[in-house]
Design a protein around this motif. Sequence first.
Motif, short mmCIF file in Angstrom:
data_model
loop_
_atom_site.label_atom_id
_atom_site.label_comp_id
_atom_site.label_asym_id
_atom_site.label_seq_id
_atom_site.Cartn_x
_atom_site.Cartn_y
_atom_site.Cartn_z
N ARG A 27 45.87 3.62 19.76
CA ARG A 27 45.10 4.67 19.08
C ARG A 27 43.98 5.17 19.96
NH1 ARG A 27 44.73 2.00 13.14
NH2 ARG A 27 46.96 1.85 12.85
N GLN A 28 43.43 6.28 19.56
CA GLN A 28 42.26 6.82 20.25
C GLN A 28 41.34 7.44 19.20
OE1 GLN A 28 43.22 10.26 22.66
NE2 GLN A 28 44.88 10.88 21.31
N GLN A 29 40.07 7.48 19.54
CA GLN A 29 39.09 8.13 18.68
C GLN A 29 38.81 9.51 19.26
OE1 GLN A 29 39.13 5.65 16.03
NE2 GLN A 29 37.14 6.60 15.81
N HIS A 38 27.41 18.51 12.39
CA HIS A 38 27.99 17.29 11.84
C HIS A 38 29.01 16.74 12.83
CE1 HIS A 38 27.23 19.56 7.85
NE2 HIS A 38 26.18 18.79 8.12
N GLY A 39 28.72 15.60 13.36
CA GLY A 39 29.67 14.96 14.26
C GLY A 39 30.49 13.93 13.52
N PHE A 40 31.75 13.82 13.86
CA PHE A 40 32.60 12.79 13.25
C PHE A 40 33.75 12.49 14.18
CE2 PHE A 40 34.02 16.95 11.96
CZ PHE A 40 35.40 16.91 11.99
N GLU A 41 34.40 11.37 13.89
CA GLU A 41 35.52 10.94 14.73
C GLU A 41 36.77 10.78 13.89
OE1 GLU A 41 34.48 7.43 16.94
OE2 GLU A 41 33.92 8.65 18.66
N ILE A 42 37.89 11.14 14.47
CA ILE A 42 39.19 10.99 13.81
C ILE A 42 40.01 10.02 14.65
CG2 ILE A 42 41.30 12.21 13.10
CD1 ILE A 42 38.92 13.12 11.47
N THR A 43 40.64 9.07 13.97
CA THR A 43 41.51 8.13 14.68
C THR A 43 42.91 8.71 14.75
OG1 THR A 43 40.21 6.30 13.81
CG2 THR A 43 42.37 5.76 14.70
N MET A 44 43.44 8.77 15.96
CA MET A 44 44.78 9.32 16.15
C MET A 44 45.58 8.41 17.05
SD MET A 44 44.07 13.31 16.83
CE MET A 44 42.79 14.10 15.88
N ALA A 48 49.60 11.37 19.93
CA ALA A 48 49.42 12.59 19.14
C ALA A 48 48.93 13.73 20.02
CB ALA A 48 48.42 12.33 18.02
N ASP A 49 49.35 14.92 19.67
CA ASP A 49 48.87 16.12 20.33
C ASP A 49 47.52 16.42 19.69
OD1 ASP A 49 48.99 18.19 22.03
OD2 ASP A 49 50.62 19.25 21.04
N VAL A 50 46.43 16.14 20.39
CA VAL A 50 45.10 16.23 19.79
C VAL A 50 44.74 17.68 19.48
CG1 VAL A 50 42.64 15.82 20.17
CG2 VAL A 50 44.32 14.16 20.99
N PRO A 51 44.48 17.97 18.19
CA PRO A 51 44.14 19.36 17.84
C PRO A 51 42.73 19.71 18.33
CG PRO A 51 44.29 17.98 15.85
CD PRO A 51 44.52 17.08 17.02
N ALA A 52 42.54 20.95 18.72
CA ALA A 52 41.24 21.41 19.22
C ALA A 52 40.24 21.56 18.08
CB ALA A 52 41.41 22.72 19.96
#
Length: 127
Positions: A27-29, A38-44, A48-52
């Motif tokens: 996984r990656q954050q 507002h900063g936040f992190e998504i676990t993928m 995964a093709d990281v969305p912009a």
Amino acid sequence: MAERTLRGARLGGQSFEDERGIEFAARQQVGYECPQGHGFEITMSVEADVPAIWECPRCGAEALSTSGIQPEVKAEKPARTHWDMLLERRSEKELEDILKERLELLRNGEIGPAHLHRANQKKRKAS
Ligand SMILES: [Zn+2]
């Protein structure tokens, strides 16, 4: 007694495999920040093709990836199709001649599926 041990091992083995599939997936954050700050992190998954862009969970605005991935810019030029590329090399008249030529070869059994070749060869030998 031996049977019970065996059964236990089999079940244990199965559940271990199931867990491994889920738990050990890489996984990656991915960090995002919306225009409101507002900063936040998504676990993928790392695959995964990281969305912009990701919707901000706090205000719903479009948050941009902080890792510098730019949103895809749509190409202005329409994509060239195979047909376009073909027409750059041959005129339609030429293509028609080639088609006629190939159809003739196909009908004579000189090109085409292997089973037709074989059938034709047998005919040739017979005659
Ligand atoms: Zn926000």
